[in-house]
Write an enzyme that holds these catalytic residues in place. Structure first.
Site, PDB file in Angstrom:
ATOM      1  N   HIS A 212      45.364  55.474  45.099  1.00 22.16           N
ATOM      2  CA  HIS A 212      44.279  54.546  45.438  1.00 22.16           C
ATOM      3  C   HIS A 212      44.351  53.197  44.741  1.00 22.16           C
ATOM      4  CE1 HIS A 212      42.701  56.198  41.643  1.00 22.16           C
ATOM      5  NE2 HIS A 212      41.917  55.142  41.582  1.00 22.16           N
TER       6      HIS A 212
HETATM    7  C1  UD1 Z   1      37.216  52.052  41.509  1.00 21.91           C
HETATM    8  C2  UD1 Z   1      37.722  51.464  40.196  1.00 21.91           C
HETATM    9  C3  UD1 Z   1      39.034  52.133  39.818  1.00 21.91           C
HETATM   10  C4  UD1 Z   1      38.885  53.643  39.795  1.00 21.91           C
HETATM   11  C5  UD1 Z   1      38.299  54.151  41.104  1.00 21.91           C
HETATM   12  C6  UD1 Z   1      38.008  55.624  40.954  1.00 21.91           C
HETATM   13  C7  UD1 Z   1      37.200  49.098  39.758  1.00 21.91           C
HETATM   14  C8  UD1 Z   1      37.721  47.720  39.747  1.00 21.91           C
HETATM   15  N1  UD1 Z   1      37.985  50.042  40.334  1.00 21.91           N
HETATM   16  O1  UD1 Z   1      38.145  51.742  42.529  1.00 21.91           O
HETATM   17  O2  UD1 Z   1      39.419  51.697  38.524  1.00 21.91           O
HETATM   18  O3  UD1 Z   1      40.152  54.214  39.579  1.00 21.91           O
HETATM   19  O4  UD1 Z   1      37.067  53.452  41.381  1.00 21.91           O
HETATM   20  O5  UD1 Z   1      37.928  56.278  42.167  1.00 21.91           O
HETATM   21  O6  UD1 Z   1      36.111  49.325  39.289  1.00 21.91           O
HETATM   22  N2  UD1 Z   1      34.029  53.152  49.103  1.00 21.91           N
HETATM   23  C9  UD1 Z   1      33.447  54.097  49.918  1.00 21.91           C
HETATM   24  N3  UD1 Z   1      32.510  54.931  49.348  1.00 21.91           N
HETATM   25  C10 UD1 Z   1      32.132  54.836  48.056  1.00 21.91           C
HETATM   26  C11 UD1 Z   1      32.725  53.856  47.245  1.00 21.91           C
HETATM   27  C12 UD1 Z   1      33.675  53.023  47.789  1.00 21.91           C
HETATM   28  O7  UD1 Z   1      33.750  54.226  51.087  1.00 21.91           O
HETATM   29  O8  UD1 Z   1      31.280  55.633  47.612  1.00 21.91           O
HETATM   30  C13 UD1 Z   1      35.068  52.277  49.705  1.00 21.91           C
HETATM   31  C14 UD1 Z   1      34.546  50.909  50.088  1.00 21.91           C
HETATM   32  O9  UD1 Z   1      35.173  50.520  51.256  1.00 21.91           O
HETATM   33  C15 UD1 Z   1      35.021  50.030  48.953  1.00 21.91           C
HETATM   34  C16 UD1 Z   1      36.303  50.702  48.531  1.00 21.91           C
HETATM   35  O10 UD1 Z   1      36.093  52.088  48.731  1.00 21.91           O
HETATM   36  O11 UD1 Z   1      35.202  48.705  49.333  1.00 21.91           O
HETATM   37  C17 UD1 Z   1      36.653  50.460  47.083  1.00 21.91           C
HETATM   38  O12 UD1 Z   1      35.585  50.836  46.212  1.00 21.91           O
HETATM   39  P1  UD1 Z   1      35.436  50.148  44.754  1.00 21.91           P
HETATM   40  O13 UD1 Z   1      34.353  50.790  43.997  1.00 21.91           O
HETATM   41  O14 UD1 Z   1      35.394  48.659  44.898  1.00 21.91           O
HETATM   42  O15 UD1 Z   1      36.804  50.410  44.067  1.00 21.91           O
HETATM   43  P2  UD1 Z   1      37.710  51.713  44.042  1.00 21.91           P
HETATM   44  O16 UD1 Z   1      38.955  51.436  44.809  1.00 21.91           O
HETATM   45  O17 UD1 Z   1      36.895  52.897  44.396  1.00 21.91           O
HETATM   46  N1  UDP Z   2      39.311  63.923  41.693  1.00 19.27           N
HETATM   47  C1  UDP Z   2      38.544  64.815  42.472  1.00 19.27           C
HETATM   48  N2  UDP Z   2      38.788  64.908  43.804  1.00 19.27           N
HETATM   49  C2  UDP Z   2      39.785  64.206  44.409  1.00 19.27           C
HETATM   50  C3  UDP Z   2      40.563  63.327  43.623  1.00 19.27           C
HETATM   51  C4  UDP Z   2      40.286  63.202  42.274  1.00 19.27           C
HETATM   52  O1  UDP Z   2      37.659  65.505  41.960  1.00 19.27           O
HETATM   53  O2  UDP Z   2      39.954  64.351  45.633  1.00 19.27           O
HETATM   54  C5  UDP Z   2      38.979  63.774  40.270  1.00 19.27           C
HETATM   55  C6  UDP Z   2      40.109  64.071  39.314  1.00 19.27           C
HETATM   56  O3  UDP Z   2      40.160  65.450  39.003  1.00 19.27           O
HETATM   57  C7  UDP Z   2      39.736  63.215  38.111  1.00 19.27           C
HETATM   58  C8  UDP Z   2      39.067  62.034  38.734  1.00 19.27           C
HETATM   59  O4  UDP Z   2      38.676  62.405  40.040  1.00 19.27           O
HETATM   60  O5  UDP Z   2      38.825  63.906  37.285  1.00 19.27           O
HETATM   61  C9  UDP Z   2      40.025  60.857  38.787  1.00 19.27           C
HETATM   62  O6  UDP Z   2      39.434  59.804  39.462  1.00 19.27           O
HETATM   63  P1  UDP Z   2      40.270  58.625  40.119  1.00 19.27           P
HETATM   64  O7  UDP Z   2      41.690  59.042  40.307  1.00 19.27           O
HETATM   65  O8  UDP Z   2      39.519  58.197  41.307  1.00 19.27           O
HETATM   66  O9  UDP Z   2      40.138  57.471  39.038  1.00 19.27           O
HETATM   67  P2  UDP Z   2      41.062  56.995  37.831  1.00 19.27           P
HETATM   68  O10 UDP Z   2      41.210  58.147  36.905  1.00 19.27           O
HETATM   69  O11 UDP Z   2      42.352  56.508  38.393  1.00 19.27           O
HETATM   70  O12 UDP Z   2      40.285  55.865  37.235  1.00 19.27           O
END
Ligand code: UD1
Ligand code: UDP
Length: 375
Positions: A214
């Protein structure tokens, strides 16, 4: 450590926003639940809002329902950061906390920390000191800014303490407490029926791959994303490959016109207990996640990290993680090699990743609040 008598009315404002925040914060909230260190107010920024990334985690990790949700939602970095700043500033004005606690490295982490620091409220950063050295990652900016304005910096590993020392941050405010993400893993994995999780998905132990991708640097680039999927299709020719897809990745796959469902088992983001069960049972995990590098090391499953840097080098030194870069040919080669090797299958044992980091973090907070009270 401090007792309630030292600090009878400490108010702690804990802020979460995204999926990994919940996994890191839950063990600290459990350790603070008896109220001895202080009274906790939990605020969810609403950065993540889908049940599969937010409410499901709160429920399955046994966290209390947040006292407030700022509902900031998705947006640009500026929009998201600004909305959290405004919301947390108001929270602080209304509730006058003695300490703000944030975890990890997402936009909500940094924005909440800035709001508190500007209001003169001390900041505690859980998972402090991690550094990738890659300033193109939004998380690296979030980590460095948060640490610079934090008063209590709780670290998962010695390298994080060393990173802070190199930046001139040391002394009583820095504490090596271990990894609360592993507390959640230990607690929930003990409750999951791994056999059922495998059976429901028609999977066999150590005979499937598990993938999460992601990071914007990868999934926002259609050529890179397509090449990565092609490399994963190579693995899928040898065993089932389960790929729970983050919403960011889902929209990028669609925009790039990539349909991987003929080869990979494309799923919605999985519930945490099911996901960690698959992590513990997979033959190999391919990821660009931060937390997944740590969890696979804790359960002894080989992990190939499809990135050029990691802020978690201890998972490569003492765990099961390998940094393969972002060349799809290198990923294919690493997959082939890993499939010829034995699965370690048991936790290699990273010091203080022992399931008891939450209580140590709570103790460090109690000591910090006690010291402030006695000044
Ligand atoms: C964010 C964090 C990243 C983390 C990740 C965990 C930042 C800059 N990034 O990335 O460090 O690893 O979360 O998963 O804070 N969206 C949905 N549903 C939701 C939330 C988001 O559909 O509940 C979609 C939206 O289209 C949104 C996109 O995901 O634009 C990205 O969401 P965002 O919170 O901006 O960043 P992540 O890529 O989730
Ligand atoms: N995770 C989960 N379901 C999924 C993918 C990830 O429960 O389908 C959990 C995973 O076990 C870990 C956390 O989400 O605890 C990691 O989050 P993510 O990879 O989104 O964020 P990052 O660690 O890169 O910030």
């Amino acid at each position: 450590m401090a007792t309630p008598d030292d600090n009878p009315q400490a108010e702690i404002l804990a802020v979460v926003g995204a999926r990994p925040n919940m996994v890191k914060m839950a063990p600290l909230l459990h350790a603070l639940a008896d109220g001895e260190v202080g009274r906790v107010r939990l605020v969810h920024t609403g950065q993540h809002y889908d049940r599969s990334l937010s409410g499901g985690f709160i429920e399955l990790l046994g966290m209390p329902e947040p006292d407030a949700n700022l509902e900031v939602g998705s947006g640009t970095h500026a929009e998201q950061t600004a909305a959290v700043l405004i919301g947390i500033e108001k929270e602080i004005a209304d509730n006058e906390p003695d300490l703000l606690v944030v975890s990890g490295d997402v936009n909500s982490t940094m924005a909440a920390a800035i709001a508190a620091a500007k209001a003169g409220v001390p900041v505690c950063h859980l998972e402090s000191g991690l550094r990738s050295g890659d300033w193109t990652m939004p998380e690296e900016i979030n980590r460095v800014v948060t640490d610079r304005i934090s008063d209590l910096l709780l670290c998962t590993s010695p390298d994080a303490v060393e990173n802070l020392t190199a930046e001139g941050i040391s002394g009583n405010g820095v504490a090596l407490v271990g990894n609360t993400m592993i507390d959640s893993l230990v607690r929930i994995l003990a409750e999951v029926d791994r056999t059922s999780v495998l059976r429901e998905r028609d999977l066999a132990s150590r005979e499937f791959g598990l993938v999460t991708l992601h990071r914007p640097a990868l999934v926002d680039d259609p050529a890179q994303l397509t090449a990565a999927i092609d490399a994963l299709k190579g693995l899928a020719e040898q065993m089932p490959v389960v790929f729970p897809v983050h919403p960011r990745t889902a929209s990028r796959l669609e925009a790039a016109g990539v349909d991987a469902s003929d080869a990979l088992r494309i799923l919605e983001p999985m519930d945490y207990p099911d996901f960690i069960a698959l992590e513990a049972e997979a033959r190999v995990v391919v990821t660009d996640s931060g937390g997944v590098q740590e969890e696979t090391s804790a359960v002894g499953t080989p992990c190939l990290t499809y990135r050029t840097t990691t802020e978690r080098p201890i998972t490569c030194e003492l765990g099961t993680n390998e940094l393969v870069g972002t060349d799809p040919a290198a990923l294919s080669a690493a997959i082939e090699r890993v499939l010829t090797e034995e699965v370690p299958g048991e936790a290699p044992g990273i010091p203080l990743w022992d399931g008891a980091a939450g209580p140590r973090a709570a103790d460090a907070i109690g000591t910090f609040l006690g010291q402030r009270n006695s000044v």
